[in-house]
Design an enzyme around this catalytic site. Sequence first.
Site, short mmCIF file in Angstrom:
data_model
loop_
_atom_site.label_atom_id
_atom_site.label_comp_id
_atom_site.label_asym_id
_atom_site.label_seq_id
_atom_site.Cartn_x
_atom_site.Cartn_y
_atom_site.Cartn_z
N THR A 136 -1.80 2.49 8.55
CA THR A 136 -0.76 1.31 8.36
C THR A 136 0.21 1.11 9.33
O THR A 136 0.80 2.24 9.85
CB THR A 136 -0.22 1.42 6.82
OG1 THR A 136 0.86 0.53 6.81
CG2 THR A 136 0.42 2.73 6.67
N ASP A 137 0.94 -0.12 9.51
CA ASP A 137 2.03 -0.27 10.55
C ASP A 137 3.32 0.38 9.71
O ASP A 137 4.49 0.54 10.36
CB ASP A 137 2.17 -1.87 10.98
CG ASP A 137 2.34 -2.64 9.51
OD1 ASP A 137 2.32 -2.10 8.30
OD2 ASP A 137 2.89 -3.90 9.58
N TYR A 161 4.61 6.36 0.52
CA TYR A 161 3.33 6.17 0.83
C TYR A 161 3.43 6.15 2.23
O TYR A 161 2.29 6.84 2.61
CB TYR A 161 3.11 4.55 0.20
CG TYR A 161 2.12 3.93 0.95
CD1 TYR A 161 0.58 4.33 0.86
CD2 TYR A 161 2.28 2.84 2.00
CE1 TYR A 161 -0.44 3.56 1.80
CE2 TYR A 161 1.27 2.26 2.73
CZ TYR A 161 -0.22 2.72 2.45
OH TYR A 161 -0.93 2.13 3.25
N LYS A 165 0.93 8.63 4.56
CA LYS A 165 -0.16 7.83 5.67
C LYS A 165 0.33 8.43 6.95
O LYS A 165 -0.86 8.74 7.85
CB LYS A 165 -0.11 6.38 5.81
CG LYS A 165 -0.61 5.77 4.54
CD LYS A 165 -2.09 6.04 4.08
CE LYS A 165 -2.88 5.41 5.27
NZ LYS A 165 -4.44 5.60 4.76
P1 NAD Z 1 -7.19 0.04 -2.17
O1 NAD Z 1 -6.28 0.75 -3.17
O2 NAD Z 1 -7.64 -1.29 -2.59
O3 NAD Z 1 -8.65 0.77 -2.34
C1 NAD Z 1 -8.51 2.36 -2.27
C2 NAD Z 1 -9.87 2.90 -2.65
O4 NAD Z 1 -9.81 4.11 -2.42
C3 NAD Z 1 -10.38 2.73 -4.10
O5 NAD Z 1 -11.50 2.20 -4.11
C4 NAD Z 1 -10.04 4.07 -4.83
O6 NAD Z 1 -11.00 4.32 -5.98
C5 NAD Z 1 -10.33 4.92 -3.54
N1 NAD Z 1 -9.84 6.14 -3.57
C6 NAD Z 1 -8.45 6.62 -3.72
N2 NAD Z 1 -8.50 7.88 -4.00
C7 NAD Z 1 -9.69 8.43 -3.45
C8 NAD Z 1 -10.09 9.77 -3.39
N3 NAD Z 1 -9.32 10.79 -3.55
N4 NAD Z 1 -11.41 9.92 -3.26
C9 NAD Z 1 -12.28 8.97 -2.90
N5 NAD Z 1 -12.07 7.60 -3.20
C10 NAD Z 1 -10.71 7.56 -3.25
O7 NAD Z 1 -6.67 0.13 -0.96
P2 NAD Z 1 -6.74 -0.92 0.44
O8 NAD Z 1 -5.64 -2.05 0.45
O9 NAD Z 1 -8.50 -1.33 0.50
O10 NAD Z 1 -6.49 0.09 1.55
C11 NAD Z 1 -7.70 0.67 2.17
C12 NAD Z 1 -6.88 1.73 3.22
O11 NAD Z 1 -6.17 0.94 4.22
C13 NAD Z 1 -6.02 2.62 3.00
O12 NAD Z 1 -6.17 3.91 3.79
C14 NAD Z 1 -4.42 1.97 3.20
O13 NAD Z 1 -3.53 2.87 3.55
C15 NAD Z 1 -5.03 1.21 4.33
N6 NAD Z 1 -4.13 -0.16 4.69
C16 NAD Z 1 -4.03 -0.86 3.74
C17 NAD Z 1 -3.40 -2.12 4.09
C18 NAD Z 1 -3.35 -3.39 3.11
O14 NAD Z 1 -2.49 -4.35 3.41
N7 NAD Z 1 -3.97 -3.46 2.06
C19 NAD Z 1 -2.66 -2.35 5.26
C20 NAD Z 1 -2.85 -1.30 6.32
C21 NAD Z 1 -3.68 -0.18 6.03
#
Ligand code: NAD
Length: 357
Positions: A136-137, A161, A165
């Site tokens: 993430t940013d 959080y 990360k």
């Molecule tokens: P989300 O919360 O929608 O999904 C997370 C998924 O990971 C879920 O399906 C959950 O069941 C699974 N999970 C959690 N813990 C687990 C574990 N210990 N073992 C296996 N599976 C597990 O998240 P998202 O929004 O889809 O984000 C995905 C990634 O992108 C994350 O790493 C997040 O930090 C990163 N990210 C998200 C955003 C955003 O705006 N949503 C922006 C930048 C980066």
Amino acid sequence: MNLLVTGGCGFIGSNFIRQLLTTKESPLRKLVNLDRLTYAGNPSNLTGIAGDTRYVFAHGDISDSALVVSLLRTHQIGAIVHLAAESHVDRSIDSPEPFIQTNVVGTLHLLDAAGHFWRELEEAAQRQFRFLHISTDEVYGDIGAGPPATEQSPFAPNSPYAASKAAGDHLVRSYNKTYGLPTLTLNCSNNFGPFQFPEKLIPLVILNALENKPIPVYGDGQQVRDWIYVEDHVRAIGMVLARGQVGGTYNVGGGNETTNLDVVQRICALLDAKVPRPDGKSYSAQIAFVADRPGHDRRYVINCSKLQRELGWAPKESFETGLAKTVDWYLDNRAWCDEITAKKYARERLGKPPTLP
Ligand code: NAD
């Protein structure tokens, strides 16, 4: 190419898997989705994909190294795209520990399992192997009035959080430098689009508006974020996986620097046009300013010129077109929303400011 995706039942993971499996020229032979199915993991995010013969679902935890090694061996995986995480800042304020467990310890165990398997490979397969970490940013912290964060900007995470990360990012980097594991990291800004869990700003606003509930805006609503439509992000993931410089990090963002209040008002305007309120008033009448999130960063904006220059990536969706598509998706998928509201999250306030003893 056989791919292991972690967290593929979440918001970004399910959009990534759908894009990969529905692209005609996809070189994919097999896609294994390892997901623990936490509150945020939803198999129905992948309805329609489950019948694809290339798709394998593995229910499990990224911390389970024995399971991960066995999946890597059984399916002869050539790359890992690591998306599994605890992803909501507000929940990390209420309870940081699961964030450390999955985003730090889980990432460490996943790296260990990947390294173990990678060392067993022939030299040519070792050269081709990739571990792509999605981050993430928010690791760069509050940039204030400064220029957008580049890949060289110092880390200054301010929420549990973001700190978890950032720790994951450092571990990924260290496994490349110390053990030679071919890792890459993508730091992305705020995503929006279909299948986003309604704890996040955009779906929360849409659903509260439609149910005639207060639309909460934290503090003065002047916090700035750079929004990216999820399909543009997942296209970047594919490009970095295929052609990114091993050991490198890439920033990705949509170039849509917007205040939270502006996002809320734009959603209200879209809903006013698509599903006018029975009383003829604007949905913006439901906006309610509430106590700010503790430690709420004022501004995140990301410079993604490296990704544009090196890999030719550019967003296809503007904020306006992406937001209109997103609103339409939530209007068309009320059953998906209702199930979450009934079983997992009724849109109560999370991450409340700590109260004094
Ligand atoms: P989300 O919360 O929608 O999904 C997370 C998924 O990971 C879920 O399906 C959950 O069941 C699974 N999970 C959690 N813990 C687990 C574990 N210990 N073992 C296996 N599976 C597990 O998240 P998202 O929004 O889809 O984000 C995905 C990634 O992108 C994350 O790493 C997040 O930090 C990163 N990210 C998200 C955003 C955003 O705006 N949503 C922006 C930048 C980066």
